[in-house]
Structure formats: C-alpha cells, structure tokens
Scaffold this active site. Structure first.
Site: not given
Length: 604
Positions: A136, A182
């Site tokens: 992830h 991100h």
C-alpha cells in the site's frame, strides 16, 4: 551444539560484585533419544538406510531418495568434524551417525526448516484464485502525511517478494509532467521513471511470478499517453497487454511469469452532453472522471450508503459508493478513453451502481473493487457469502483506513477469510499485523502467490453456504512442541537484555485465522539462561487449518516492559512434520543469523 561455551557467564552486580551464572550445554531432548532408539533398534549408531527411514517416516520428507540420504550423511560427518576436535570412530562405523550427530543436524534450518523452499502450488489457475503479496502506497518511506516518496521502499518490497506495487500518479504543478506522491499531503514526490525502472530491475529477483502495478490515477487526459509511453519504453516486452475481447477469467500467474501488468480505473473524459456541460450546477470533470470539487469539499451523492471505498483526490481513502453529484448522470455520459493508456490496463478497477449486493454481482466484465478495512468489516456482517462469491472470479483489494497516518496495519486475515486477494499493507509499518503478512507469504516457496483454499472457491448456491463467522466442526488438531532455543548469545551482546544477568526467556504462541480457530498460549519463563529449554507442548483444534497462521514471539521477562527477543509466523497448512529448526526474525522481519528454536509439529 558445538559452540565453545564457558562454564559460567559472569555479570557485574550491584556494589561491583561479580555474579556467576552456570551455562548448561544443550543436549538432545528425551523424545529425540526415543525416536533415535526406535529407528536404530536400540543401537548407538544410525546407518544410511535407517536415516532414510527416519526422514521419510518421522519427518515426512516425501521426495527423499536413498541417494539423498547419502548426501545428508556427508553433511552430518562434516558437521561432526567441524564441532569435534578429535574424532575416534571405528572404521567399520565411519559412515554411521550418532545421536549427537543427528541432533546437530536437526538444528540446521537450511535443510530442516519448517517450510518447503520451492513453489508447489498449482500456478495455472486464474489470478483471482490466489492471495497476492500486496503493498500500500509502496513509494512511502514512513508515515502517510510527511515522509519522503522514494523508489527505495519499492526495491525493498520487491526483494522480499511483494508482487503488487501501488503508485499514485499526479500532474506536476505546471501540469506538463507526472510525479508519484501521496496527494494533498506534505510528502515529497519521486519521479515515476525511477519507480518504474526499479520495478523492472528488481521485480523478478525474489520471484518469477507477475508484478502488478496498481495505479491511483489523478492524471489529465494529456498526461495519460505520456505515462503509457513511459511504461512501454521502460518495460518493453515485460509489459503485458490484455486481449481486446472480454475475458471470461483472468490469466494465470504461470502464464504471466516475468511480466508486469497494470491495474487501475479506466479513464473517463469530460461530459459530451451539452445539457450537462452547460449546467453550472454540475462540477467540471477532470481527466479521471472524478469530481475534484465534491471530493475536496467532502460532499457525496444522496445514495452514498454503500461501504465500498476508493481513494479520493485529496489523497485519502474514500468510498467508491460515495460518488460525486455528477455521477448521478453517468447514464448521460459519453466516455472517451485514451486508447494507448487504456490498452495497458489488465485488471480494471470498476464499481457498479445500486446496493452493495448489486455492486458484488459476478456477471459481466471481470473487475477489481477497492475497499478499506472498515468497509470490509461492515460489508462482511451482512454480505459475507456475496463477498466470497465475488472474489472467486473477480479481485478485491483491501487497504488500511485513512486514519492510519503512522503507516500502521490492520489484521490481514480479515480480508483473507473472505477471499480478498490483495490485502494491501504499509511495508514500512512494524508490528504483529506485518508479521502475519510476512508469515502468510512464506508459503509456496515465498513466491508472492498463495493458492486460496478450496473452501473459499467452492460453488455457493445460497446465503446458507460457508460464512467464516459460522462455527464448523474441527478438521484437525495441530500439536506444537517447543523444546529449546539457541543463538541469542551469538547475535546479541551479553548485556542486551539485562545488565546484571542472562535473559529470562519465554514464548507466546498463538493461532490466527478463522474466528473459531483463534487461540493464545504461553510457555513458562526460563530464568537466567541464554540456552532455554522449555519442553512444552500445546494443542490447537482447527476448523479451517488451510488459512490458519502460527505466530511465535519470544520475549525476555522484565520488571517493566518485556524485551523483544525474536518472532516468526508460519502458515499452518505448509508446516513440515517432525523435529524442525525454526529460525526467528527481528521486528522488521529480517532473519537473525543464529537465533533458532527446536520444535516439533504433528497433526491429529
């Protein structure tokens, strides 16, 4: 053991007094003595033929030949010469081995480890039939908000056998290039070229089976062809292109050896309907088809009652069912996909409209759903059978909830017991959950693909079929015996655990799996000893042993917080029977050089 150990350990005590602690040499356990006597007919030496019988009948080494036993005898004799200064053996018994010989041999995990080292599952089934080692936010070096993005975590993950790498693709500030970051956080970006080149270089070091790149796509329609060109140039023939016709099932890991495949949501273009385009009540759509205005403001459509989640444009996880207001008009959309980009997508991340049961329909095009851990927990309460049925043909990815900003992880078996193939983990996050993930993928030779058990693949006719929360009869009982441990004195300094005495080791043993199979046990504490001997046995009744994990953690008893002294996690269905040397790992999952346990595994 063969280690040249002093008779006493000396520690400085209070007021500078020296306290001595006696060191006891490890000796073969009583049960090994009895087994040795059984196969030698009460004799003091074991012949090559008797060793072969011992390995096949007691140790269940199915594929062993008599010729292999000869090679093992050579290894045993080499160990004898290494650990004994002078050997006086009758010439007629030169190739016969003693109890001490076999004891030293059994402490070697390179041959006598608890798991098979080779791939042995059927690898010709569709991808949906396997649990897949999944990362992830694979590019993050630390927490989810402010850590650096880098190719280094991707390299480390691939070296450990991870098969699914996640990349978040965003436009740069001037909108003319691509970055991996991100989104909407303080993380520093990394070049997608560095990430892709690292995948190419390290993707098949640990395993030949396919690397899947899951893409969180925030690119404009102009940048998608640029990424497609970037991927095709870097990977070349390694990049897999799906067939243009609709597949009835996904390709197999065997057919995709040394290939890279891409999974993402097929792109949507802007609205083509003038009525929609001219209506200022609807937000303008970007190239991905997601509403940036609604996602950033947190608005959702009136029917956003589904628990199915994806990541939003703000970089945080959000429900796929929480569609923006414009998605009410999906039927009025004319979707134009970037052909070069779309042609790369093998596994489409798609949702269906309607209730959760509708979203889990298995007819139609193959697809992937992405859910958060919270979504899965809620959905499994009422739709457990539907989830299992969906994952028999399609792919379910489950990722950590957005509040895990420190890159912690959830309990992965929650996903596995419902058939979720991609349980996505923060590989930089430490703790017991990560140990479970590492333990699961020690199975099948550590290739990153583990065949799902038949109980998760059997045909489900109605809602009264298999549900993980339903208690079932015990299928078999696992008997675990812990004899002793060794190696801490070689891998740790004398004062690592305690300044004034040797460590006080004990072991926690637990089963993780189906709810009915979860159990915890603990050994007694062996005080002031670097070479603890527990000689304790535990029994674990199991209803679904195929999905159970045996987790072992060694600790040093202390007045305050007990010190960590090693851990391992083993898939129960893969355990080799008999006496086994079990290597231990540090908190990151890196194997200690010397620390091991001597254990025995049996099934009844």
């Amino acid at each position: 053991m063969g280690n040249k150990m002093a008779t006493y350990n000396k520690y400085k005590s209070f007021l500078f007094f020296i306290k001595k602690y006696k060191v006891t040499e490890l000796v073969p356990p009583q049960e090994l003595k009895e087994v040795f006597s059984k196969f030698t007919g009460g004799g003091l030496y074991m012949s090559t033929e008797q060793l072969y019988q011992f390995l096949v009948e007691h140790q269940s080494e199915d594929n062993l030949t008599l010729s292999d036993s000869e090679k093992i005898v050579d290894k045993v004799l080499l160990l004898r010469r290494t650990h004994t200064e002078s050997v006086c053996v009758d010439q007629s018994r030169e190739r016969e081995i003693t109890l001490d010989d076999i004891f030293r041999f059994l402490l070697l995990d390179d041959f006598n480890g608890p798991l098979k080292n080779e791939v042995h599952h059927d690898m010709s089934a569709p991808l949906s039939h396997y649990f897949i080692y999944t990362g992830h936010n694979s590019y993050l070096t630390g927490n989810q908000l402010s850590s650096d993005c880098s190719e280094e975590p991707i390299i480390k993950a691939l070296q450990r056998g991870v098969r699914v790498i996640e990349l978040d693709l965003w436009p740069t500030s001037n909108k003319d290039d691509i970055k991996v970051v991100h989104g909407w956080t303080l993380t520093n970006p990394v070049s997608p070229i560095k990430c892709l080149e690292s995948i190419k270089k390290y993707g098949f070091v640990a395993s030949q089976y396919p690397v899947i790149i899951t893409i969180e796509d925030h690119l404009t329609k102009e940048l998608r062809p640029k990424f497609a060109e970037m991927a095709t140039q870097i990977f070349g023939e390694m990049l897999y292109y799906p067939q243009p016709n609709c597949l009835s099932e996904f390709p197999s890991p065997e057919s995709l050896k040394n290939r890279v495949i891409i999974s993402t949501k097929p792109p949507k273009e802007r609205f083509e309907s003038n009525r929609i385009k001219d209506n200022s009540n609807y937000p303008v759509m970007d190239g991905s088809g997601d509403s940036s205005s609604d996602e950033s403001s947190g608005k959702v459509s009136p029917d956003s009652t589904s628990e199915v989640e994806i990541k939003g444009a703000n970089g945080r996880d959000r429900d796929e069912g929480e569609t923006c207001a414009s998605c009410e008009c999906d039927k009025r959309l004319y979707q134009v996909c970037s052909p070069d980009y779309k042609s790369l997508i093998t596994i489409h991340n798609k949702k269906l409209k309607g209730s959760l049961k509708d979203k889990l329909k298995t007819d139609g095009e193959l697809r992937r759903l992405s859910w958060s851990e919270t979504t899965l927990e809620k959905a499994s309460e009422s739709h457990g059978t539907d989830i299992i049925r969906f994952t028999q043909k399609n792919i379910l990815r489950v990722y950590p909830r957005a509040t895990r900003v420190k890159s912690s992880n959830f309990k992965p078996h929650i996903g596995w017991m419902y058939g979720a193939q991609m349980v996505a983990f923060n590989m930089q996050g430490l703790g017991k959950s990560l140990w479970l993930m590492q333990g699961m993928f020690r199975a099948n030779g550590g290739c990153g693909y583990v065949k799902k058990p038949e109980i998760l693949m059997q045909k489900l006719q109605c809602d009264n079929d298999f549900v993980p929360t339903r208690i079932m009869p015990v299928k078999k009982t696992l008997k675990v015996k812990i004899y002793m441990g060794h190696g801490w004195s070689l891998d740790f300094s004398p004062t690592h655990f305690d300044m004034f005495s040797p460590p006080d080791f004990y072991i926690k043993v637990r089963i993780v799996g189906m709810p009915a199979d979860i159990a915890k046990k603990k050994t007694k504490v062996i005080t002031d000893n670097w070479f603890p001997v527990w000689d304790e046995e535990f029994e674990f009744p199991l209803t679904v042993p195929e999905i159970a994990l045996l987790q072992i953690q060694v600790k040093d008893k202390d007045q305050g917080k007990d010190d960590f002294a090693g851990q391992t996690c083993l898939p129960v269905s893969e355990l080799k029977l008999g006496f086994r040397s079990v290597p231990l790992y540090n908190e990151k999952g890196e194997q200690f050089k010397s620390v091991k346990l001597l254990m025995r595994f049996q099934f009844e």
